[in-house]
Design a protein around this motif. Structure first.
Motif, PDB file in Angstrom:
ATOM      1  N   LEU A   1       0.832  -1.200   0.000  1.00 56.92           N
ATOM      2  CA  LEU A   1       0.000   0.000   0.000  1.00 56.92           C
ATOM      3  C   LEU A   1       0.871   1.256   0.000  1.00 56.92           C
ATOM      4  O   LEU A   1       0.580   2.223  -0.711  1.00 56.92           O
ATOM      5  N   ARG A   2       1.924   1.246   0.788  1.00 56.90           N
ATOM      6  CA  ARG A   2       2.842   2.394   0.855  1.00 56.90           C
ATOM      7  C   ARG A   2       3.390   2.705  -0.543  1.00 56.90           C
ATOM      8  O   ARG A   2       3.391   3.844  -0.990  1.00 56.90           O
ATOM      9  N   HIS A   3       3.834   1.692  -1.228  1.00 54.40           N
ATOM     10  CA  HIS A   3       4.419   1.859  -2.555  1.00 54.40           C
ATOM     11  C   HIS A   3       3.370   2.319  -3.582  1.00 54.40           C
ATOM     12  O   HIS A   3       3.616   3.254  -4.346  1.00 54.40           O
ATOM     13  N   GLU A   4       2.216   1.661  -3.602  1.00 56.60           N
ATOM     14  CA  GLU A   4       1.198   1.961  -4.604  1.00 56.60           C
ATOM     15  C   GLU A   4       0.442   3.260  -4.327  1.00 56.60           C
ATOM     16  O   GLU A   4      -0.014   3.919  -5.253  1.00 56.60           O
ATOM     17  N   MET A   5       0.288   3.635  -3.053  1.00 51.52           N
ATOM     18  CA  MET A   5      -0.373   4.911  -2.750  1.00 51.52           C
ATOM     19  C   MET A   5       0.480   6.079  -3.248  1.00 51.52           C
ATOM     20  O   MET A   5      -0.065   7.106  -3.660  1.00 51.52           O
ATOM     21  N   ALA A   6       1.783   5.927  -3.221  1.00 46.40           N
ATOM     22  CA  ALA A   6       2.670   6.986  -3.730  1.00 46.40           C
ATOM     23  C   ALA A   6       2.440   7.198  -5.226  1.00 46.40           C
ATOM     24  O   ALA A   6       2.513   8.325  -5.717  1.00 46.40           O
ATOM     25  N   LYS A   7       2.125   6.119  -5.948  1.00 48.73           N
ATOM     26  CA  LYS A   7       1.870   6.213  -7.390  1.00 48.73           C
ATOM     27  C   LYS A   7       0.403   6.523  -7.698  1.00 48.73           C
ATOM     28  O   LYS A   7       0.086   6.965  -8.794  1.00 48.73           O
ATOM     29  N   GLY A   8      -0.500   6.214  -6.755  1.00 49.32           N
ATOM     30  CA  GLY A   8      -1.928   6.423  -6.987  1.00 49.32           C
ATOM     31  C   GLY A   8      -2.562   5.366  -7.873  1.00 49.32           C
ATOM     32  O   GLY A   8      -3.640   5.571  -8.418  1.00 49.32           O
ATOM     33  N   GLU A   9      -1.922   4.233  -7.972  1.00 46.66           N
ATOM     34  CA  GLU A   9      -2.459   3.139  -8.786  1.00 46.66           C
ATOM     35  C   GLU A   9      -1.836   1.826  -8.364  1.00 46.66           C
ATOM     36  O   GLU A   9      -0.795   1.794  -7.713  1.00 46.66           O
ATOM     37  N   GLY A  10      -2.506   0.757  -8.731  1.00 49.59           N
ATOM     38  CA  GLY A  10      -1.986  -0.575  -8.444  1.00 49.59           C
ATOM     39  C   GLY A  10      -3.064  -1.505  -7.922  1.00 49.59           C
ATOM     40  O   GLY A  10      -4.153  -1.083  -7.533  1.00 49.59           O
ATOM     41  N   GLU A  11      -2.733  -2.758  -7.937  1.00 48.06           N
ATOM     42  CA  GLU A  11      -3.656  -3.818  -7.527  1.00 48.06           C
ATOM     43  C   GLU A  11      -4.046  -3.698  -6.050  1.00 48.06           C
ATOM     44  O   GLU A  11      -5.217  -3.824  -5.693  1.00 48.06           O
ATOM     45  N   TYR A  12      -3.080  -3.441  -5.183  1.00 44.70           N
ATOM     46  CA  TYR A  12      -3.346  -3.396  -3.754  1.00 44.70           C
ATOM     47  C   TYR A  12      -4.188  -2.175  -3.365  1.00 44.70           C
ATOM     48  O   TYR A  12      -5.117  -2.288  -2.581  1.00 44.70           O
ATOM     49  N   VAL A  13      -3.857  -1.001  -3.926  1.00 48.15           N
ATOM     50  CA  VAL A  13      -4.637   0.199  -3.557  1.00 48.15           C
ATOM     51  C   VAL A  13      -6.033   0.154  -4.149  1.00 48.15           C
ATOM     52  O   VAL A  13      -6.975   0.668  -3.549  1.00 48.15           O
TER      53      VAL A  13
ATOM     54  N   ALA B   1     -11.060   8.795  -7.908  1.00 44.94           N
ATOM     55  CA  ALA B   1     -10.847  10.000  -7.097  1.00 44.94           C
ATOM     56  C   ALA B   1     -10.163   9.645  -5.780  1.00 44.94           C
ATOM     57  O   ALA B   1      -9.298  10.385  -5.300  1.00 44.94           O
ATOM     58  N   LEU B   2     -10.524   8.503  -5.191  1.00 41.03           N
ATOM     59  CA  LEU B   2      -9.886   8.069  -3.947  1.00 41.03           C
ATOM     60  C   LEU B   2      -8.426   7.709  -4.196  1.00 41.03           C
ATOM     61  O   LEU B   2      -7.549   8.066  -3.400  1.00 41.03           O
ATOM     62  N   LEU B   3      -8.145   7.035  -5.304  1.00 48.37           N
ATOM     63  CA  LEU B   3      -6.767   6.707  -5.641  1.00 48.37           C
ATOM     64  C   LEU B   3      -5.942   7.984  -5.826  1.00 48.37           C
ATOM     65  O   LEU B   3      -4.782   8.051  -5.412  1.00 48.37           O
ATOM     66  N   GLN B   4      -6.558   9.003  -6.429  1.00 47.56           N
ATOM     67  CA  GLN B   4      -5.871  10.285  -6.593  1.00 47.56           C
ATOM     68  C   GLN B   4      -5.618  10.939  -5.237  1.00 47.56           C
ATOM     69  O   GLN B   4      -4.577  11.541  -5.011  1.00 47.56           O
ATOM     70  N   LEU B   5      -6.582  10.800  -4.302  1.00 48.67           N
ATOM     71  CA  LEU B   5      -6.400  11.327  -2.946  1.00 48.67           C
ATOM     72  C   LEU B   5      -5.225  10.640  -2.259  1.00 48.67           C
ATOM     73  O   LEU B   5      -4.417  11.284  -1.598  1.00 48.67           O
ATOM     74  N   PHE B   6      -5.123   9.312  -2.432  1.00 46.55           N
ATOM     75  CA  PHE B   6      -3.995   8.579  -1.859  1.00 46.55           C
ATOM     76  C   PHE B   6      -2.678   9.190  -2.345  1.00 46.55           C
ATOM     77  O   PHE B   6      -1.756   9.400  -1.558  1.00 46.55           O
ATOM     78  N   LYS B   7      -2.600   9.466  -3.639  1.00 45.85           N
ATOM     79  CA  LYS B   7      -1.374   9.999  -4.223  1.00 45.85           C
ATOM     80  C   LYS B   7      -1.109  11.431  -3.763  1.00 45.85           C
ATOM     81  O   LYS B   7       0.001  11.747  -3.323  1.00 45.85           O
ATOM     82  N   SER B   8      -2.124  12.282  -3.842  1.00 44.58           N
ATOM     83  CA  SER B   8      -1.919  13.692  -3.498  1.00 44.58           C
ATOM     84  C   SER B   8      -1.662  13.907  -2.006  1.00 44.58           C
ATOM     85  O   SER B   8      -0.944  14.823  -1.622  1.00 44.58           O
TER      86      SER B   8
END
Length: 160
Positions: free
Chosen positions: A93-105, A121-128
């Motif tokens: 999650l740490r790795h994929e939230m930084a990118k805002g995409e991925g299977e785990y997030v 939009a939630l994935l974008q929130l994770f990234k931002s």
């Protein structure tokens, strides 16, 4: 074995996410929850609550009728699933939230209740908000969930 211990600890001590309407201890809802489980989350009380739920008064009747602390919408169940998922998959999650995409997030967003357009939009929130969600390299899953709950409270349309 370590993951099982972590899962058990996480499921019993983490606060509910912003979308949850309450919390249930390890024994869950049912007559045992009313009699013992809602008082303390100690092993003794939870064993008593689980025994009552499974032997004396089957938990399924409380679930079916929506009584004894059982919710029909499953908000507590979803929150607990998200908590366990975050604990077990924290590094991914740490790795994929930084990118805002991925299977785990994507799976995590679904567990939080995001669907369709609000999932992206939630994935974008994770990234931002990554630096807020993970302020240090040693941020734990409980800290992640605490920070995420604060952010989701500001954006109620993203989940549920």
């Amino acid at each position: 074995m370590r993951k099982i211990v972590i899962i058990c600890l996480v499921a019993s001590v983490l606060p509910s996410l912003a979308s949850a309407k309450g919390t249930h201890p390890m024994a869950g809802c049912g007559l045992g929850y009313l009699a013992f489980g809602s008082q303390q989350n100690s092993k003794v009380y939870q064993i008593l609550a689980a025994t009552v739920n499974n032997i004396v008064s089957p938990q399924t009747s409380a679930i079916t009728s929506g009584t004894s602390g059982c919710t029909e919408d499953g908000a507590v169940k979803l929150a607990q699933q998200a908590q366990v998922y975050a604990a077990v998959n924290l590094d991914s999650l740490r790795h994929e939230m930084a990118k805002g995409e991925g299977e785990y997030v994507t799976a995590f967003a679904s567990l939080l209740g995001a669907t369709g357009s609000n999932q992206s939009a939630l994935l974008q929130l994770f990234k931002s908000d990554y630096t807020y969600l993970f302020p240090t390299a040693s941020t734990t899953s409980d800290e992640l969930l605490e920070h995420l709950s604060e952010r989701l409270a500001q954006h109620p349309g993203l989940v549920g």
